[in-house]
Write an enzyme that holds these catalytic residues in place. Structure first.
Site, PDB file in Angstrom:
ATOM      1  N   GLY A   1       5.103   7.176   2.208  1.00  0.00           N
ATOM      2  CA  GLY A   1       5.293   5.757   1.823  1.00  0.00           C
ATOM      3  C   GLY A   1       6.365   5.963   0.695  1.00  0.00           C
ATOM      4  O   GLY A   1       7.028   6.771   0.185  1.00  0.00           O
TER       5      GLY A   1
ATOM      6  N   GLY B   1       5.767  -8.337  -7.013  1.00  0.00           N
ATOM      7  CA  GLY B   1       6.779  -7.408  -7.011  1.00  0.00           C
ATOM      8  C   GLY B   1       6.842  -6.403  -6.047  1.00  0.00           C
ATOM      9  O   GLY B   1       7.839  -5.564  -5.953  1.00  0.00           O
TER      10      GLY B   1
ATOM     11  N   TYR C   1       6.954  -4.215   0.537  1.00  0.00           N
ATOM     12  CA  TYR C   1       6.030  -3.301   0.629  1.00  0.00           C
ATOM     13  C   TYR C   1       4.487  -3.689   1.263  1.00  0.00           C
ATOM     14  O   TYR C   1       3.914  -2.965   2.262  1.00  0.00           O
ATOM     15  CB  TYR C   1       5.896  -2.593  -0.598  1.00  0.00           C
ATOM     16  CG  TYR C   1       4.829  -1.359  -0.657  1.00  0.00           C
ATOM     17  CD1 TYR C   1       5.126  -0.016  -0.207  1.00  0.00           C
ATOM     18  CD2 TYR C   1       3.381  -1.458  -1.384  1.00  0.00           C
ATOM     19  CE1 TYR C   1       4.245   1.020  -0.340  1.00  0.00           C
ATOM     20  CE2 TYR C   1       2.755  -0.569  -1.308  1.00  0.00           C
ATOM     21  CZ  TYR C   1       2.906   0.771  -0.814  1.00  0.00           C
ATOM     22  OH  TYR C   1       2.080   1.902  -1.056  1.00  0.00           O
TER      23      TYR C   1
END
Length: 255
Positions: free
Chosen positions: A92, A151, A155
């Site tokens: 990731g 933020g 993702y």
């Protein structure tokens, strides 16, 4: 745990953090571990740790976003270690930015690593599992996918996509002997988290906020995850598929 001895396991992002801890655990369970990472030195370091502990492992340097490279790498793993019947998609990447301050180039990088890379791994490895009569896939997502995280919009979107992929494949292949489950870490003390925090205005404040958001008042450690991942890969989990499990100190308590 039942049924792990002798199995060939692929762990992406195995060069450090959670991936390294997972590799070490599977080796302890008697598995042959293919440590896959785009950082060749990091992958080899993990493999060396396994070998030093008396386990079986080999390092494979490959970029999961490169489909052709994954085809070649998985073929090499099969030739050298046997057919992989456990896949842990752990690799990731993240950056900490409010969505409106991101750019399409930023999205493309995050999507390539966090979602397309996992698609590549599934597409190449699953036919081999089916030929072998079954297997286990454990996808490492994030609690950000379950509850959101300021933020981390892109993702979180990628990791939510990974959850959706896992559930769909769990349905499609439920009668074929392949199980799919998802582990969602909370904030974890890894190099990735530190690099994400470094992109914020106040890294130390951000890390402290992550810690304070967890009911147990600590960040996760890489060693907090291998147990559940090994369990889901074992015969003890043969009737578990399509599930999402948070390992986050209570940060997420989804029903």
């Amino acid at each position: 745990m039942k049924g792990l001895t002798g199995k060939t396991v692929i762990v992406t992002g195995g060069g450090g953090g959670i991936g390294r801890a997972v590799c070490l655990r599977f080796a302890e369970e008697g598995c042959k571990v293919a440590v896959l990472d785009r950082d060749a030195a990091a992958a080899q370091a993990t493999a060396d740790l396994v070998l030093e502990a008396g386990g079986k492992a080999r390092a494979y340097a490959a970029d999961i976003t490169d489909y052709a490279a994954i085809v070649n790498t998985v073929a090499a793993i099969e030739e050298e270690f046997g057919t992989p019947t456990v896949l842990v998609n752990n690799a990731g990447f993240d950056r900490f930015l409010p969505f409106l301050k991101t750019e399409p180039q930023h999205w493309e990088q995050l999507i390539a690593i966090n979602l397309t890379g996992a698609l590549n791994m599934h597409h190449v490895v699953l036919p081999k599992m089916l030929e072998a009569g079954g297997g286990k896939v454990i996808n490492v997502a994030s609690d950000a996918a379950r509850v959101g995280s300021s933020g981390e919009a892109v993702y979180a979107a990628c990791k939510a996509g990974l959850i959706g992929l896992s559930k769909t494949l769990a349905r499609e292949l439920a009668t074929k002997g392949v199980n799919f489950n998802v582990v969602c870490p909370g904030p974890t003390d890894t190099a990735l988290l530190k690099s994400v925090a470094a992109t914020s205005n106040n890294p130390e404040k951000l890390l402290e906020a992550f810690k304070n958001a967890v009911p147990m008042r600590r960040l996760g450690q890489p060693e907090d995850y291998p147990g559940i991942i090994a369990l889901l890969a074992s015969d003890d989990a043969n009737f578990i598929t399509g599930q999402v499990i948070s390992v986050s100190g209570g940060l997420t308590m989804a029903g």
